[in-house]
Design a protein around this motif. Structure first.
Motif, PDB file in Angstrom:
ATOM      1  N   ARG A 107       1.926   4.333   3.835  1.00 21.83           N
ATOM      2  CA  ARG A 107       2.781   5.405   4.357  1.00 21.83           C
ATOM      3  C   ARG A 107       4.135   4.862   4.830  1.00 21.83           C
ATOM      4  O   ARG A 107       5.170   5.504   4.646  1.00 21.83           O
ATOM      5  CB  ARG A 107       2.062   6.140   5.486  1.00 21.83           C
ATOM      6  CG  ARG A 107       0.884   6.986   5.017  1.00 21.83           C
ATOM      7  CD  ARG A 107       0.337   7.860   6.121  1.00 21.83           C
ATOM      8  NE  ARG A 107      -0.431   7.102   7.095  1.00 21.83           N
ATOM      9  CZ  ARG A 107      -1.740   6.896   7.009  1.00 21.83           C
ATOM     10  NH1 ARG A 107      -2.428   7.366   5.980  1.00 21.83           N
ATOM     11  NH2 ARG A 107      -2.369   6.203   7.947  1.00 21.83           N
ATOM     12  N   THR A 108       4.116   3.675   5.416  1.00 19.22           N
ATOM     13  CA  THR A 108       5.372   3.077   5.873  1.00 19.22           C
ATOM     14  C   THR A 108       6.255   2.716   4.689  1.00 19.22           C
ATOM     15  O   THR A 108       7.477   2.904   4.729  1.00 19.22           O
ATOM     16  CB  THR A 108       5.078   1.835   6.728  1.00 19.22           C
ATOM     17  OG1 THR A 108       4.257   2.205   7.837  1.00 19.22           O
ATOM     18  CG2 THR A 108       6.375   1.229   7.252  1.00 19.22           C
ATOM     19  N   ALA A 109       5.649   2.183   3.635  1.00 19.05           N
ATOM     20  CA  ALA A 109       6.421   1.853   2.432  1.00 19.05           C
ATOM     21  C   ALA A 109       7.072   3.105   1.847  1.00 19.05           C
ATOM     22  O   ALA A 109       8.231   3.074   1.405  1.00 19.05           O
ATOM     23  CB  ALA A 109       5.515   1.190   1.399  1.00 19.05           C
ATOM     24  N   ALA A 110       6.339   4.210   1.851  1.00 14.48           N
ATOM     25  CA  ALA A 110       6.890   5.462   1.327  1.00 14.48           C
ATOM     26  C   ALA A 110       8.049   5.955   2.190  1.00 14.48           C
ATOM     27  O   ALA A 110       9.046   6.483   1.676  1.00 14.48           O
ATOM     28  CB  ALA A 110       5.792   6.524   1.261  1.00 14.48           C
ATOM     29  N   ALA A 111       7.943   5.786   3.512  1.00 16.39           N
ATOM     30  CA  ALA A 111       9.023   6.208   4.405  1.00 16.39           C
ATOM     31  C   ALA A 111      10.233   5.298   4.287  1.00 16.39           C
ATOM     32  O   ALA A 111      11.375   5.711   4.529  1.00 16.39           O
ATOM     33  CB  ALA A 111       8.523   6.228   5.855  1.00 16.39           C
ATOM     34  N   LEU A 112      10.011   4.044   3.913  1.00 15.92           N
ATOM     35  CA  LEU A 112      11.104   3.079   3.806  1.00 15.92           C
ATOM     36  C   LEU A 112      11.934   3.285   2.545  1.00 15.92           C
ATOM     37  O   LEU A 112      13.146   3.009   2.543  1.00 15.92           O
ATOM     38  CB  LEU A 112      10.518   1.659   3.838  1.00 15.92           C
ATOM     39  CG  LEU A 112      11.486   0.486   3.713  1.00 15.92           C
ATOM     40  CD1 LEU A 112      12.561   0.538   4.787  1.00 15.92           C
ATOM     41  CD2 LEU A 112      10.718  -0.829   3.775  1.00 15.92           C
ATOM     42  N   GLU A 113      11.318   3.778   1.484  1.00 16.31           N
ATOM     43  CA  GLU A 113      12.007   3.882   0.196  1.00 16.31           C
ATOM     44  C   GLU A 113      13.315   4.671   0.269  1.00 16.31           C
ATOM     45  O   GLU A 113      14.353   4.197  -0.207  1.00 16.31           O
ATOM     46  CB  GLU A 113      11.064   4.479  -0.851  1.00 16.31           C
ATOM     47  CG  GLU A 113       9.994   3.506  -1.319  1.00 16.31           C
ATOM     48  CD  GLU A 113       9.079   4.121  -2.362  1.00 16.31           C
ATOM     49  OE1 GLU A 113       9.295   5.317  -2.695  1.00 16.31           O
ATOM     50  OE2 GLU A 113       8.165   3.431  -2.833  1.00 16.31           O
ATOM     51  N   PRO A 114      13.317   5.905   0.825  1.00 18.75           N
ATOM     52  CA  PRO A 114      14.590   6.651   0.839  1.00 18.75           C
ATOM     53  C   PRO A 114      15.657   6.004   1.716  1.00 18.75           C
ATOM     54  O   PRO A 114      16.857   6.123   1.436  1.00 18.75           O
ATOM     55  CB  PRO A 114      14.187   8.031   1.378  1.00 18.75           C
ATOM     56  CG  PRO A 114      12.908   7.811   2.106  1.00 18.75           C
ATOM     57  CD  PRO A 114      12.210   6.707   1.374  1.00 18.75           C
ATOM     58  N   VAL A 115      15.255   5.302   2.770  1.00 19.84           N
ATOM     59  CA  VAL A 115      16.230   4.634   3.633  1.00 19.84           C
ATOM     60  C   VAL A 115      16.853   3.448   2.893  1.00 19.84           C
ATOM     61  O   VAL A 115      18.063   3.220   2.963  1.00 19.84           O
ATOM     62  CB  VAL A 115      15.566   4.170   4.952  1.00 19.84           C
ATOM     63  CG1 VAL A 115      16.559   3.406   5.819  1.00 19.84           C
ATOM     64  CG2 VAL A 115      15.019   5.377   5.715  1.00 19.84           C
ATOM     65  N   ASP A 180       3.336  -4.724  -4.108  1.00 24.43           N
ATOM     66  CA  ASP A 180       2.488  -3.542  -4.257  1.00 24.43           C
ATOM     67  C   ASP A 180       1.619  -3.392  -3.016  1.00 24.43           C
ATOM     68  O   ASP A 180       0.536  -3.973  -2.920  1.00 24.43           O
ATOM     69  CB  ASP A 180       1.622  -3.674  -5.514  1.00 24.43           C
ATOM     70  CG  ASP A 180       0.840  -2.393  -5.803  1.00 24.43           C
ATOM     71  OD1 ASP A 180       0.880  -1.470  -4.975  1.00 24.43           O
ATOM     72  OD2 ASP A 180       0.181  -2.330  -6.861  1.00 24.43           O
ATOM     73  N   THR A 181       2.077  -2.583  -2.052  1.00 28.46           N
ATOM     74  CA  THR A 181       1.357  -2.431  -0.788  1.00 28.46           C
ATOM     75  C   THR A 181       0.189  -1.459  -0.888  1.00 28.46           C
ATOM     76  O   THR A 181      -0.484  -1.204   0.109  1.00 28.46           O
ATOM     77  CB  THR A 181       2.315  -1.950   0.314  1.00 28.46           C
ATOM     78  OG1 THR A 181       2.951  -0.736  -0.101  1.00 28.46           O
ATOM     79  CG2 THR A 181       3.380  -2.998   0.594  1.00 28.46           C
ATOM     80  N   SER A 182      -0.064  -0.916  -2.092  1.00 25.02           N
ATOM     81  CA  SER A 182      -1.249  -0.074  -2.248  1.00 25.02           C
ATOM     82  C   SER A 182      -2.517  -0.913  -2.252  1.00 25.02           C
ATOM     83  O   SER A 182      -3.614  -0.386  -2.092  1.00 25.02           O
ATOM     84  CB  SER A 182      -1.155   0.747  -3.538  1.00 25.02           C
ATOM     85  OG  SER A 182      -1.171  -0.098  -4.685  1.00 25.02           O
ATOM     86  N   HIS A 183      -2.365  -2.227  -2.424  1.00 26.70           N
ATOM     87  CA  HIS A 183      -3.510  -3.140  -2.364  1.00 26.70           C
ATOM     88  C   HIS A 183      -3.606  -3.718  -0.952  1.00 26.70           C
ATOM     89  O   HIS A 183      -2.587  -4.048  -0.348  1.00 26.70           O
ATOM     90  CB  HIS A 183      -3.343  -4.296  -3.366  1.00 26.70           C
ATOM     91  CG  HIS A 183      -3.384  -3.875  -4.798  1.00 26.70           C
ATOM     92  ND1 HIS A 183      -4.487  -4.019  -5.594  1.00 26.70           N
ATOM     93  CD2 HIS A 183      -2.440  -3.297  -5.582  1.00 26.70           C
ATOM     94  CE1 HIS A 183      -4.233  -3.562  -6.805  1.00 26.70           C
ATOM     95  NE2 HIS A 183      -2.993  -3.110  -6.822  1.00 26.70           N
ATOM     96  N   PRO A 184      -4.801  -3.864  -0.409  1.00 27.62           N
ATOM     97  CA  PRO A 184      -4.939  -4.479   0.922  1.00 27.62           C
ATOM     98  C   PRO A 184      -4.522  -5.936   0.880  1.00 27.62           C
ATOM     99  O   PRO A 184      -4.795  -6.644  -0.088  1.00 27.62           O
ATOM    100  CB  PRO A 184      -6.424  -4.321   1.239  1.00 27.62           C
ATOM    101  CG  PRO A 184      -7.101  -4.184  -0.091  1.00 27.62           C
ATOM    102  CD  PRO A 184      -6.116  -3.466  -0.967  1.00 27.62           C
ATOM    103  N   VAL A 185      -3.857  -6.389   1.945  1.00 25.76           N
ATOM    104  CA  VAL A 185      -3.317  -7.740   1.945  1.00 25.76           C
ATOM    105  C   VAL A 185      -4.424  -8.787   1.952  1.00 25.76           C
ATOM    106  O   VAL A 185      -4.249  -9.890   1.416  1.00 25.76           O
ATOM    107  CB  VAL A 185      -2.363  -7.937   3.138  1.00 25.76           C
ATOM    108  CG1 VAL A 185      -3.112  -7.962   4.444  1.00 25.76           C
ATOM    109  CG2 VAL A 185      -1.531  -9.192   2.960  1.00 25.76           C
ATOM    110  N   HIS A 186      -5.599  -8.452   2.520  1.00 24.54           N
ATOM    111  CA  HIS A 186      -6.674  -9.451   2.521  1.00 24.54           C
ATOM    112  C   HIS A 186      -7.255  -9.645   1.123  1.00 24.54           C
ATOM    113  O   HIS A 186      -7.899 -10.651   0.855  1.00 24.54           O
ATOM    114  CB  HIS A 186      -7.782  -9.057   3.514  1.00 24.54           C
ATOM    115  CG  HIS A 186      -8.448  -7.755   3.196  1.00 24.54           C
ATOM    116  ND1 HIS A 186      -8.008  -6.556   3.722  1.00 24.54           N
ATOM    117  CD2 HIS A 186      -9.513  -7.457   2.423  1.00 24.54           C
ATOM    118  CE1 HIS A 186      -8.785  -5.573   3.275  1.00 24.54           C
ATOM    119  NE2 HIS A 186      -9.697  -6.094   2.485  1.00 24.54           N
TER     120      HIS A 186
END
Length: 225
Positions: A107-115, A180-186
């Protein structure tokens, strides 16, 4: 059941997006949050500030349950059936916290894109030799991983080199790589070159004093089109 503390300041946890947010917003995270509280932000920046705060809370929950699990396994408590029950419950809570954190990263990545899209273009600068080497390694395949023991973040590449998380953030801030932040970092988040990253590799680099310019490297096959 004990809950994570709710009164800690937002600066108590860092996130994987902090550098990108500060670069796109043109100010520090603290200032962005202050402007949000004062009602000074437009809709995209306000949504980004809210998403970042939610991500900080999610990161704080992960830290809380991880610390609790470490304490339970430290030898402080008697080894009995009750301890196993508490450990199992904490593992489940930590797993839920990780899932919530990973979902909030999306969700944060999606909010960051337009900015980021609306941010003024940055003046191109000479790419340091160490960043060129990192881009070449990423071009061969790379993933951001979190060490299960130390919880440190680092990028493993197809060439078996390791790129620090700080360097990855610098490359992201310059728009050279995408994660690709849709994948979990772990589990590993794929890191790829952007068009700007490929251009940085193929652009001619001026010669400098002896010893300051790396020897020319062959262009990876996937960049030759």
């Amino acid at each position: 059941m004990t809950s994570p503390p709710a009164a800690l300041p937002d600066r108590s946890a860092r996130t994987v997006f902090d550098l990108r947010i500060e670069t796109a917003a043109g100010c520090s995270i603290d200032r962005l949050c202050r402007h949000r509280d004062e009602g000074l932000l437009g809709a995209p920046h306000a949504a980004l500030a809210d998403a970042h705060r939610d991500l900080v809370r999610a990161e704080r929950d992960v830290t809380f349950y991880r610390a609790r699990l470490a304490r339970l396994a430290s030898g402080e408590f008697p080894v009995d059936r009750d301890l196993f029950t508490r450990i199992e419950r904490t593992v489940d809570q930590l797993s839920d916290a990780i899932d919530a954190r990973d979902a909030q990263q999306v969700r944060t990545a999606a909010a960051l894109e337009p900015v980021e899209a609306a941010a003024p273009p940055r003046v191109p600068r000479q790419v340091p030799a160490q960043d060129v080497a990192a881009l070449l390694a990423i071009a061969q395949g790379a993933k951001l991983h979190e060490n299960l023991i130390t919880h440190r973040l680092a990028v493993a590449t197809g060439s078996r080199s390791c790129i620090s998380y700080a360097q990855l953030q610098r490359l992201e801030a310059r728009g050279f790589v995408d994660r690709d932040t849709s994948h979990p970092v772990h589990a590993g988040q794929p890191v790829t070159l952007t068009d700007a990253g490929r251009a940085a590799l193929t652009a001619p680099r001026p010669a400098g004093p002896p010893g300051t310019t790396p020897p020319p490297s062959p262009t990876p096959a996937r960049l030759r089109r």
